[in-house]
Design a protein around this motif. Structure first.
Motif, PDB file in Angstrom:
ATOM      1  N   THR A 137       0.829  -1.204   0.000  1.00  0.00           N
ATOM      2  CA  THR A 137       0.000   0.000   0.000  1.00  0.00           C
ATOM      3  C   THR A 137       0.867   1.259   0.000  1.00  0.00           C
ATOM      4  O   THR A 137       0.548   2.240  -0.675  1.00  0.00           O
ATOM      5  N   SER A 138       1.983   1.237   0.720  1.00  0.00           N
ATOM      6  CA  SER A 138       2.853   2.415   0.748  1.00  0.00           C
ATOM      7  C   SER A 138       3.519   2.652  -0.605  1.00  0.00           C
ATOM      8  O   SER A 138       3.825   3.797  -0.947  1.00  0.00           O
ATOM      9  N   ILE A 139       3.742   1.594  -1.386  1.00  0.00           N
ATOM     10  CA  ILE A 139       4.261   1.782  -2.752  1.00  0.00           C
ATOM     11  C   ILE A 139       3.263   2.609  -3.557  1.00  0.00           C
ATOM     12  O   ILE A 139       3.633   3.580  -4.224  1.00  0.00           O
ATOM     13  N   VAL A 140       1.999   2.218  -3.486  1.00  0.00           N
ATOM     14  CA  VAL A 140       0.959   2.931  -4.239  1.00  0.00           C
ATOM     15  C   VAL A 140       0.826   4.368  -3.751  1.00  0.00           C
ATOM     16  O   VAL A 140       0.802   5.310  -4.547  1.00  0.00           O
ATOM     17  N   LEU A 141       0.771   4.553  -2.436  1.00  0.00           N
ATOM     18  CA  LEU A 141       0.600   5.906  -1.895  1.00  0.00           C
ATOM     19  C   LEU A 141       1.805   6.792  -2.209  1.00  0.00           C
ATOM     20  O   LEU A 141       1.649   7.957  -2.576  1.00  0.00           O
ATOM     21  N   ALA A 142       3.013   6.243  -2.076  1.00  0.00           N
ATOM     22  CA  ALA A 142       4.214   7.039  -2.347  1.00  0.00           C
ATOM     23  C   ALA A 142       4.358   7.355  -3.826  1.00  0.00           C
ATOM     24  O   ALA A 142       4.893   8.407  -4.190  1.00  0.00           O
ATOM     25  N   SER A 143       3.866   6.479  -4.700  1.00  0.00           N
ATOM     26  CA  SER A 143       3.934   6.783  -6.132  1.00  0.00           C
ATOM     27  C   SER A 143       3.012   7.943  -6.481  1.00  0.00           C
ATOM     28  O   SER A 143       3.228   8.636  -7.469  1.00  0.00           O
ATOM     29  N   THR A 144       2.009   8.161  -5.655  1.00  0.00           N
ATOM     30  CA  THR A 144       1.072   9.265  -5.882  1.00  0.00           C
ATOM     31  C   THR A 144       1.473  10.520  -5.113  1.00  0.00           C
ATOM     32  O   THR A 144       1.499  11.616  -5.660  1.00  0.00           O
ATOM     33  N   PHE A 145       1.798  10.357  -3.826  1.00  0.00           N
ATOM     34  CA  PHE A 145       2.016  11.509  -2.948  1.00  0.00           C
ATOM     35  C   PHE A 145       3.484  11.801  -2.644  1.00  0.00           C
ATOM     36  O   PHE A 145       3.792  12.809  -2.026  1.00  0.00           O
ATOM     37  N   GLY A 146       4.385  10.905  -3.019  1.00  0.00           N
ATOM     38  CA  GLY A 146       5.805  11.128  -2.777  1.00  0.00           C
ATOM     39  C   GLY A 146       6.329  10.374  -1.571  1.00  0.00           C
ATOM     40  O   GLY A 146       5.591   9.723  -0.824  1.00  0.00           O
ATOM     41  N   PHE A 147       7.641  10.471  -1.389  1.00  0.00           N
ATOM     42  CA  PHE A 147       8.333   9.734  -0.333  1.00  0.00           C
ATOM     43  C   PHE A 147       7.874  10.133   1.067  1.00  0.00           C
ATOM     44  O   PHE A 147       8.043   9.387   2.026  1.00  0.00           O
ATOM     45  N   GLY A 148       7.246  11.288   1.208  1.00  0.00           N
ATOM     46  CA  GLY A 148       6.775  11.753   2.512  1.00  0.00           C
ATOM     47  C   GLY A 148       5.852  10.774   3.209  1.00  0.00           C
ATOM     48  O   GLY A 148       5.653  10.844   4.429  1.00  0.00           O
ATOM     49  N   ILE A 149       5.308   9.830   2.461  1.00  0.00           N
ATOM     50  CA  ILE A 149       4.447   8.798   3.046  1.00  0.00           C
ATOM     51  C   ILE A 149       5.221   8.003   4.097  1.00  0.00           C
ATOM     52  O   ILE A 149       4.646   7.463   5.036  1.00  0.00           O
ATOM     53  N   ALA A 150       6.539   7.955   3.968  1.00  0.00           N
ATOM     54  CA  ALA A 150       7.371   7.227   4.935  1.00  0.00           C
ATOM     55  C   ALA A 150       7.227   7.790   6.348  1.00  0.00           C
ATOM     56  O   ALA A 150       7.484   7.084   7.322  1.00  0.00           O
ATOM     57  N   ALA A 151       6.786   9.041   6.472  1.00  0.00           N
ATOM     58  CA  ALA A 151       6.573   9.622   7.796  1.00  0.00           C
ATOM     59  C   ALA A 151       5.512   8.842   8.578  1.00  0.00           C
ATOM     60  O   ALA A 151       5.531   8.826   9.816  1.00  0.00           O
TER      61      ALA A 151
END
Length: 158
Positions: A137-151
């Motif tokens: 899920t984080s792959i999909v979210l980060a591909s849309t919203f950027g690496f900041g999803i790692a926060a």
């Protein structure tokens, strides 16, 4: 603690991979991945309910809790309040993605059931499964919203 560390690492790894593919994953692929992860979560939730609800002393409590929780959330307009809080700190779409990630990774059913199973029975199955789901899920979210999803991994770890 192992399950939490695994989950955190999976979110960070997924965010790195998704960041590499920034805007590179087609919408239809994002949709199918999110649908697959949602289906997996629902199937695991149904499995947990069918396994554990018959052994419960108070099975009706499950239904009443869902009903009361849903009604209270609607009455106090929890979603609107949460969105206002997120928008207060950021006007970019990262805030939307990060709020989605935090909610998904931290208050999903497997995020609650996993630690309970690990603590009570030493069974890390749900936590490890949740880590895999969160990683994809984080792959999909980060591909849309950027690496900041790692926060969201920091919030999960805390």
């Amino acid at each position: 603690m192992f399950g939490t560390i695994f989950n955190t690492v999976m979110i960070i790894a997924g965010s790195i991979i998704g960041g590499i593919f920034k805007k590179g994953i087609k919408d239809e692929y994002q949709d199918i991945l999110m649908q697959a992860m949602g289906f997996a979560a629902v199937a695991l939730g149904i499995n947990a309910i069918t396994q554990h609800l018959p052994d419960s002393k108070y099975p009706i409590l499950f239904i009443v809790s869902l009903a009361i929780g849903g009604l209270l959330g609607q009455i106090i307009n929890l979603e609107l309040r949460f969105n206002k809080l997120v928008n207060k700190f950021s006007k970019s779409n990262l805030a939307e993605g990060l709020s989605t990630a935090v909610l998904l990774f931290c208050i999903g059913s497997l995020s609650i059931l996993g630690p309970v199973e690990a603590a009570l029975h030493g069974d890390y199955t749900y936590l490890l499964t949740n880590g895999m789901l969160d990683g994809i899920t984080s792959i999909v979210l980060a591909s849309t919203f950027g690496f900041g999803i790692a926060a969201a991994a920091i919030v999960l770890f805390v």
